[in-house]
Motif scaffolding. Structure first.
Motif, short mmCIF file in Angstrom:
data_model
loop_
_atom_site.label_atom_id
_atom_site.label_comp_id
_atom_site.label_asym_id
_atom_site.label_seq_id
_atom_site.Cartn_x
_atom_site.Cartn_y
_atom_site.Cartn_z
N GLU A 143 52.50 -97.51 -15.82
CA GLU A 143 51.65 -98.00 -14.73
C GLU A 143 51.33 -99.48 -14.98
O GLU A 143 51.43 -100.32 -14.08
CB GLU A 143 50.34 -97.20 -14.64
N VAL B 30 54.07 -102.93 -35.64
CA VAL B 30 53.32 -103.86 -34.80
C VAL B 30 51.96 -103.25 -34.53
O VAL B 30 51.86 -102.06 -34.19
CB VAL B 30 54.10 -104.21 -33.50
N ASN C 165 52.42 -92.18 -37.41
CA ASN C 165 51.79 -93.08 -36.45
C ASN C 165 50.30 -92.97 -36.72
O ASN C 165 49.78 -91.87 -36.82
CB ASN C 165 52.14 -92.63 -35.02
N VAL D 29 56.56 -89.72 -24.69
CA VAL D 29 55.81 -90.75 -25.42
C VAL D 29 56.29 -92.15 -25.01
O VAL D 29 55.49 -93.09 -24.88
CB VAL D 29 55.97 -90.55 -26.95
N THR E 87 51.93 -98.67 -20.95
CA THR E 87 52.17 -97.54 -20.05
C THR E 87 52.99 -98.03 -18.85
O THR E 87 52.92 -99.21 -18.48
CB THR E 87 50.86 -96.91 -19.53
N THR F 202 52.90 -97.27 -35.03
CA THR F 202 54.08 -96.53 -35.45
C THR F 202 54.59 -97.11 -36.76
O THR F 202 54.77 -98.32 -36.86
CB THR F 202 55.17 -96.61 -34.36
N PHE G 253 47.26 -96.12 -33.33
CA PHE G 253 48.56 -95.79 -32.70
C PHE G 253 49.70 -96.64 -33.27
O PHE G 253 50.68 -96.93 -32.58
CB PHE G 253 48.52 -95.94 -31.17
N MET H 225 48.81 -103.82 -32.33
CA MET H 225 48.06 -104.46 -31.23
C MET H 225 46.88 -103.56 -30.84
O MET H 225 45.73 -103.99 -30.79
CB MET H 225 48.96 -104.61 -29.99
N THR H 226 47.20 -102.28 -30.57
CA THR H 226 46.23 -101.34 -30.01
C THR H 226 45.08 -101.06 -30.97
O THR H 226 45.27 -101.02 -32.18
CB THR H 226 46.98 -100.03 -29.67
N GLY I 161 43.24 -100.49 -25.26
CA GLY I 161 44.59 -99.99 -25.01
C GLY I 161 45.32 -100.92 -24.05
O GLY I 161 45.75 -102.00 -24.44
N THR I 162 45.39 -100.51 -22.78
CA THR I 162 46.07 -101.34 -21.78
C THR I 162 45.42 -102.72 -21.66
O THR I 162 46.10 -103.74 -21.51
CB THR I 162 46.05 -100.61 -20.42
C1 LIG Z 1 53.31 -92.45 -29.89
C2 LIG Z 1 52.76 -93.80 -29.63
C3 LIG Z 1 53.20 -94.88 -30.38
C4 LIG Z 1 52.60 -96.12 -30.22
N1 LIG Z 1 52.97 -97.15 -31.04
C5 LIG Z 1 52.24 -98.30 -31.02
C6 LIG Z 1 52.48 -99.31 -32.00
O1 LIG Z 1 53.37 -99.20 -32.82
N2 LIG Z 1 51.67 -100.40 -31.99
C7 LIG Z 1 50.66 -100.56 -31.07
O2 LIG Z 1 49.97 -101.58 -31.12
N3 LIG Z 1 50.43 -99.63 -30.12
C8 LIG Z 1 51.19 -98.50 -30.09
N4 LIG Z 1 50.95 -97.52 -29.14
C9 LIG Z 1 49.85 -97.70 -28.22
C10 LIG Z 1 50.28 -97.88 -26.77
O3 LIG Z 1 50.78 -99.17 -26.57
C11 LIG Z 1 49.05 -97.56 -25.92
O4 LIG Z 1 48.82 -96.17 -26.03
C12 LIG Z 1 49.23 -97.97 -24.47
O5 LIG Z 1 49.25 -99.36 -24.35
C13 LIG Z 1 48.13 -97.39 -23.58
O6 LIG Z 1 46.87 -97.57 -24.11
P1 LIG Z 1 45.89 -96.32 -24.19
O7 LIG Z 1 46.59 -95.20 -24.84
O8 LIG Z 1 44.62 -96.79 -24.82
O9 LIG Z 1 45.63 -95.90 -22.68
P2 LIG Z 1 44.55 -96.51 -21.68
O10 LIG Z 1 44.66 -98.00 -21.64
O11 LIG Z 1 43.22 -95.94 -21.99
O12 LIG Z 1 45.07 -95.98 -20.29
C14 LIG Z 1 44.82 -94.65 -19.82
C15 LIG Z 1 45.51 -94.45 -18.49
O13 LIG Z 1 45.01 -95.38 -17.51
C16 LIG Z 1 46.10 -96.14 -16.99
N5 LIG Z 1 45.68 -97.53 -16.80
C17 LIG Z 1 44.97 -98.30 -17.67
N6 LIG Z 1 44.78 -99.51 -17.14
C18 LIG Z 1 45.42 -99.53 -15.95
C19 LIG Z 1 45.56 -100.50 -14.91
N7 LIG Z 1 45.03 -101.72 -15.01
N8 LIG Z 1 46.25 -100.16 -13.80
C20 LIG Z 1 46.80 -98.92 -13.69
N9 LIG Z 1 46.68 -97.95 -14.63
C21 LIG Z 1 46.00 -98.26 -15.73
C22 LIG Z 1 47.21 -96.07 -18.02
O14 LIG Z 1 48.48 -96.26 -17.43
C23 LIG Z 1 47.03 -94.67 -18.57
O15 LIG Z 1 47.67 -93.77 -17.71
C24 LIG Z 1 51.58 -96.28 -29.26
C25 LIG Z 1 51.21 -95.22 -28.45
C26 LIG Z 1 51.78 -93.98 -28.63
C27 LIG Z 1 51.34 -92.83 -27.78
#
Ligand SMILES: Cc1cc2nc3c(=O)[nH]c(=O)nc-3n(C[C@H](O)[C@H](O)[C@H](O)COP(=O)(O)OP(=O)(O)OC[C@H]3O[C@@H](n4cnc5c(N)ncnc54)[C@H](O)[C@@H]3O)c2cc1C
Length: 506
Positions: free
Chosen positions: A370, A122, A212, A361, A368, A157, A155, A124-125, A130-131
Motif C-alpha cells: 500500500e 538493514v 528476524n 511476508v 508494504t 532480518t 523486524f 530502519m524499522t 513502521g511505514t
Molecule cells: C518478515 C519481515 C522482515 C522485515 N525485515 C526488515 C528488515 O530487515 N529491516 C527493517 O528495517 N525492516 C524490516 N521489516 C519491516 C517492514 O519494512 C515493515 O513491517 C513495513 O514497513 C510496515 O511497517 P509496520 O509493520 O510497522 O506496519 P504499519 O506501518 O503499522 O502499517 C500497518 C498497515 O497500515 C498500512 N498503512 C500504513 N501507512 C499507510 C499509508 N500512509 N497509506 C496506506 N496504508 C498505510 C500498511 O500498508 C499496513 O497494511 C520486515 C518486516 C517483516 C514482516
C-alpha cells in the motif's frame, strides 16, 4: 533460468552457474529448513562461489555485474527455503549504500568483506515506527570522532547472524531539518560494539530457520568512520537504497514462483483423478496458464528495473511497480497452486505452504505494497506527466460533439471578465462536468497569474465562477449556471444527435 537478450555473457553464465549450484545444495537447504537450523553452511558455499559479490564492482573484489547480477543470484538462491532473505539482507546491509555514498576508505573496508560472505542487515524499522519511517526515534549524538547511538530497531532480518547493520538514526530534532528530511543519518553498526545487543527474535511466518528480530542500542559508540554519507543525508541514502531493496525482493519471489510452478505442473502430470492426470482438467490448465503469465511478466518487470538501475537511470517507479506486482502475483500464484494440488498442496511435504508464507511476508517487508503504491502514484504522476496531459478538445463544427484538436487557438493577450467567461462557457460545451485547470486557462490567455487571478476572483465575487483552491492558490475554475447564462443564450448549449425526433425535443 530464462536469460534475457540484453544480458551480457557474464550475466548469462552467472545465471546458469547459480542455477546448477542451487540444484546441488537444495537437499541440504531442505534439511536445514526441517531442522530449523540457520543455513550457515549454504551461505558459506554461496560466498565460496563468489556470488555475494555479484553486484560489487570488480575493483573491490566483486563480479561487477550490478543490480542485474544481484537479482540473478537472489532469484536462484530464493528457490531454497529462507536463503533469499539472508542474501537480500546481506546486500541491503551496506552494498550500494557504501558504493553510492561511502568514502574510498569505506569501500575498501566494507565491500571486500561483503564479497567474502560476511552477513549484513538493514535496520530502519522501530517498535513505534513502521511505514512512517521519517519518524525514526533512535538518536545519534555526535561526540568528537564518534556518534553515541541510543534506541531500538525491530523486524531486522538477519538479527544475530549478521555482523554489519546498516542503521538509520535521527541526528536532528530541528523542525526545519525534519521538514526538509535532513534529520536522519546512516551508519554501519557492527556486532561487538559496546551496548549493541539483541532484544528478541521473532517467530515470523516464512522465516522458519532465518532469524528476524529486535535490536537494542544503549549509548553505542559508533566511529565517525562508520557514518555512511554526510550527517543529515540519511533519508536520501535510505530512499535510494529502497529502490535496490525493492528490486531484490521482486527477484526473490521470482525464484519462489518458479519452484511453485515446478511443483504444481509436475504434481498434476502424475496425479490421476477420473482416469486422467489432474493437469488435463481445463480449469487447472487455466490456473497454470495464469501462473505462467504472471511469472513471465514479473521477470520482465524485475530485470527491466534492474537494467535501469545499472544504467544509472531513475528507477524508483520501476522498482516500486515490480515489488508490488511481483509480490502480489506471488501470493496469487501460491494460493492457486495449492488449489490445483488439492490436499497435498496444503502439507509441508511439498514446498507450496512454505513458499506462500514467504510470499505473504514479501508484500510487507521492504515497505508494504500500500505504501509503495502511494510512491508509484506520486512519482509516476511526475514521471509520466506528459502522458497524462489532457488532450485539447473542441466542439466539432459539423458534428457538434467534442473531438480532439491538434490546433491550439491563438492565445488572447488581454483578459477581462467577458473573455474569461466565454472560455469557461466553451469548455462547458466540451467538458460539462469538469473544471478548467490554471494550465488550461493559460493556454487560452497570454497573461500573468496575477492578472488571471484578479479576473477569476472578480467573477467569483459575482457568483459567475466557482473556484477550487489548494491552500490559498486557485487551481481550478468553472462557470456557474449564472455564468453560463451570462456568457451565452440557452440555445448555444443545446445539442441533439440526429436520431432524436424534433417532436421529442422541448
Ligand atoms: C518478515 C519481515 C522482515 C522485515 N525485515 C526488515 C528488515 O530487515 N529491516 C527493517 O528495517 N525492516 C524490516 N521489516 C519491516 C517492514 O519494512 C515493515 O513491517 C513495513 O514497513 C510496515 O511497517 P509496520 O509493520 O510497522 O506496519 P504499519 O506501518 O503499522 O502499517 C500497518 C498497515 O497500515 C498500512 N498503512 C500504513 N501507512 C499507510 C499509508 N500512509 N497509506 C496506506 N496504508 C498505510 C500498511 O500498508 C499496513 O497494511 C520486515 C518486516 C517483516 C514482516
Amino acid at each position: 533460468m530464462e536469460a534475457f537478450t540484453w544480458w551480457s555473457d557474464e550475466h548469462k553464465s552467472l545465471a546458469d552457474e547459480v542455477g546448477k549450484f542451487v540444484d546441488r545444495v537444495m537437499p541440504r537447504a531442505e534439511e536445514a529448513f526441517w531442522e530449523r537450523e540457520f543455513p550457515r553452511d549454504i551461505l558459506a558455499s554461496i560466498a565460496e562461489e563468489g556470488y555475494f559479490g555479484a553486484g560489487v564492482p570488480k575493483e573491490y573484489g566483486g563480479m561487477g555485474l550490478g543490480a542485474t547480477g544481484a537479482c540473478i543470484v537472489i532469484e536462484e538462491v530464493s528457490r531454497m527455503p529462507g536463503v533469499g532473505w539472508i542474501f537480500g539482507a546481506a546486500m541491503l546491509g551496506g552494498w550500494h549504500q557504501v558504493i553510492d555514498f561511502g568514502t574510498e576508505e569505506q569501500k575498501k573496508r566494507f565491500l571486500p568483506r561483503m564479497v567474502k560472505g560476511e552477513l549484513g542487515a538493514v535496520a530502519m524499522t522501530e517498535p513505534a515506527v513502521g511505514t512512517d519511517i521519517a519518524g525514526i526515534e533512535t538518536f545519534a549524538r555526535r561526540e568528537g570522532d564518534k556518534y553515541i547511538i541510543h534506541g531500538k530497531k525491530r523486524f531486522v532480518t538477519g538479527t544475530g547472524v549478521a555482523d554489519r547493520y546498516m542503521l538509520y538514526a535521527r541526528t536532528s530534532d530541528d523542525p526545519e531539518d525534519i521538514r526538509r528530511h535532513r534529520h536522519l543519518t546512516g551508519f554501519i553498526v557492527e556486532k561487538g560494539m559496546p551496548g549493541f545487543t539483541i532484544e528478541k527474535i521473532n517467530e515470523v511466518m516464512g522465516f522458519d530457520n532465518v532469524p528476524n528480530g529486535y535490536l537494542s542500542l544503549v549509548d553505542v559508540p559508533v566511529p565517525l568512520a562508520n557514518r555512511i554519507g554526510e550527517e543529515g543525508e540519511g533519508w536520501r541514502v535510505m530512499v535510494l537504497s529502497l529502490n535496490y531493496e525493492r528490486a531484490l525482493v521482486s527477484a526473490q519471489v521470482l525464484g519462489t514462483m518458479r519452484e511453485t510452478l515446478r511443483a504444481v505442473v509436475s504434481y498434476g502430470q502424475r496425479r490421476i483423478q477420473f482416469d486422467k492426470p489432474t493437469i488435463d482438467i481445463p480449469t487447472n490448465q487455466f490456473k497454470v496458464a495464469d501462473m505462467m503469465a504472471k511469472l513471465k511478466l514479473a521477470r520482465l518487470s524485475t530485470y527491466y528495473a534492474a537494467q535501469r538501475l545499472d544504467s544509472g537511470q531513475d528507477a524508483a517507479v520501476d522498482c516500486s511497480i515490480c515489488k508490488v506486482f511481483n509480490t502480489d502475483v506471488a501470493v496469487e500464484v501460491g494460493v492457486e497452486a495449492i488449489q490445483v494440488m488439492g490436499g497435498d498442496g496444503t502439507t509441508k511435504f511439498y514446498p507450496l505452504q512454505r513458499i506462500l508464507n514467504e510470499s505473504k511476508v514479501a508484500q510487507i517487508a521492504g515497505g508494504t505494497n500500500e505504501a509503495i503504491k502511494l510512491t508509484i502514484y506520486r512519482m509516476g504522476l511526475k514521471a509520466m506527466a506528459d502522458d497524462f496531459k489532457m488532450p485539447h478538445r473542441v466542439r466539432h463544427s459539423k458534428l457538434g460533439v467534442p473531438i480532439t484538436s491538434a490546433d491550439r487557438p491563438k492565445k488572447l493577450s488581454k483578459i477581462d471578465e467577458d473573455s474569461l467567461l466565454a472560455v469557461l462557457a466553451e469548455d462547458y460545451r466540451v467538458n460539462p462536468g469538469l473544471y478548467m485547470s490554471r494550465e488550461d486557462l493559460k493556454e487560452a490567455f497570454d497573461v500573468s497569474d496575477t492578472e488571471l487571478d484578479k479576473v477569476l476572483l472578480a467573477l467569483e465575487s459575482k457568483q459567475l465562477v466557482r473556484l477550487h483552491r489548494k491552500g490559498e492558490a486557485i487551481t481550478l475554475a468553472k462557470a456557474t449556471y449564472e455564468g453560463l447564462k451570462k456568457a451565452n443564450p440557452p440555445e448555444h448549449y443545446r445539442w441533439f444527435p440526429p436520431w432524436v425526433k424534433d417532436e421529442d425535443i422541448f
